[in-house]
Motif scaffolding. Structure first.
Motif, mmCIF file in Angstrom:
data_model
loop_
_atom_site.group_PDB
_atom_site.id
_atom_site.type_symbol
_atom_site.label_atom_id
_atom_site.label_comp_id
_atom_site.label_asym_id
_atom_site.label_seq_id
_atom_site.Cartn_x
_atom_site.Cartn_y
_atom_site.Cartn_z
ATOM 1 N N TYR A 58 5.505 3.915 1.554
ATOM 2 C CA TYR A 58 5.015 2.540 1.441
ATOM 3 C C TYR A 58 4.832 1.920 2.813
ATOM 4 N N PRO A 76 0.850 -1.196 0.000
ATOM 5 C CA PRO A 76 0.000 0.000 0.000
ATOM 6 C C PRO A 76 0.885 1.245 0.000
ATOM 7 N N LYS A 77 0.436 2.331 -0.641
ATOM 8 C CA LYS A 77 1.240 3.546 -0.655
ATOM 9 C C LYS A 77 0.347 4.783 -0.585
#
Length: 336
Positions: free
Chosen positions: A45, A34-35
């Motif tokens: 991140y 996920p970012k």
């Protein structure tokens, strides 16, 4: 990969093939994480529960894979901008005092504290041999749960420092803003950065989880982890300098105390002394990374409560409330 070489040589000996393979693996992992947009406008991140900019994440993954400490190593650990520079200076001055042999010349007078005590996740990620093996001091911003297993399972000692979240945030924002302006880049407005911080988004954040990790570890392994707060250290620096020396295994002798050695170290490591040294006014540190950082931006004020000059009372209360909720039940209450 197993190797019979000393850990300090592993990365240099395996050649370009392994480096390219590591880069490929790193990119593969990055593509699955996920970012979000971070404090500097770049992507952060989420890795093993904490947020990292790509520069820091790549080096973290490298040290997790390759780093092996000496059994005598002592790590100065912290979230960024919570007293790291001061603690590095103090620990270095305490540990190396016997080397001076009556001389008043310390490396701290000609080198930035960050160059005296190398960063695990900056300097040593690129070159694990980039250290003086006779000085067992290293530093890291890596959360406790993300440290290389070789460190957690060892008998190495860790000294952790934290501070009031409000002051930590303001100092962090100023650091990033000053760095951005030095590159002619407009920094993120303080209010937007505050929202990110309150949502846990910062390099090595969330801040509260960073603090809790080391706090809980210090309760479980009090002989290995010394937990400190910046505010308490400022309140009684002499007592903490003696506590640090004892924890590091180099307690002050009665003769040293009578000769004022503790006060000499406090004076040499003071904000006033360090910030006015030529090397810290005009030099740069972390020269072995791609973007060396001006030493001067590590010396802003060193004060407690400066947050009130930058945050509204409502913002301060909001962050206090978040910290209180996040730390509830842990037994830890940070100064406010």
């Amino acid at each position: 990969m197993e190797s019979s070489l000393p850990s300090s040589q592993i990365l240099d000996s395996d050649g370009n093939a392994e480096r390219k393979n590591e880069a490929k693996n790193y990119n593969e992992v990055m593509s699955t994480l996920p970012k979000v947009k971070g404090l500097r406008g770049d992507d952060y991140y989420l890795y093993q529960g904490f947020w990292y900019a790509p520069f820091f994440l790549e080096r973290l993954m490298s040290v997790q894979e390759h780093f092996h400490p000496q059994s005598t190593d002592i790590f100065v650990a912290s979230f960024p901008k919570t007293g790291t520079t001061w603690l590095k200076a103090l620990t270095f001055a305490i540990f190396t005092r016997s080397r001076l042999s009556g001389s008043t010349t310390s490396s701290l007078l000609s080198k930035m504290p960050h160059d005296c005590v190398p960063f695990l996740n900056y300097n040593l990620a690129q070159n694990p041999s980039n250290r003086d093996l006779t000085i067992p001091l290293l530093s890291t911003h890596v959360p406790y749960s993300c440290l290389p297993k070789s460190i957690i399972s060892s008998c190495c000692k860790i000294i952790y420092i934290c501070r009031d979240a409000k002051d930590a945030f303001v100092s962090l924002w100023y650091f990033h803003a000053t760095l951005q302006r030095s590159k002619n880049v407009e920094p993120l407005p303080l209010e937007e950065a505050f929202e990110l911080f309150c949502n846990g988004i910062a390099n090595f954040g969330p801040y509260w989880n960073h603090v809790l990790g080391y706090w809980r570890a210090s309760l479980e392994f009090p002989e290995k982890i010394l937990f400190l707060t910046y505010e308490e250290m400022k309140k009684d620096t002499a007592a903490h300098v003696k506590k640090l020396a004892e924890f590091m295994g180099c307690s002050f002798t009665l003769e040293e105390e009578e000769e004022g050695e503790v006060q000499k170290i406090i004076g040499m490591c003071s904000f006033e002394k360090l910030s006015n040294l030529e090397v810290n006014k005009n030099g740069k540190c972390l020269l072995d990374i791609s973007i060396p950082i001006p030493n001067s931006i590590f010396f802003r004020k060193g004060e407690i409560g400066d947050w009130a000059n930058h945050l509204t009372p409502e913002m301060g209360a909001r962050l206090d409330d978040i910290m209180e909720r996040k730390l509830k039940g842990s037994g830890l209450k940070l100064p406010r």
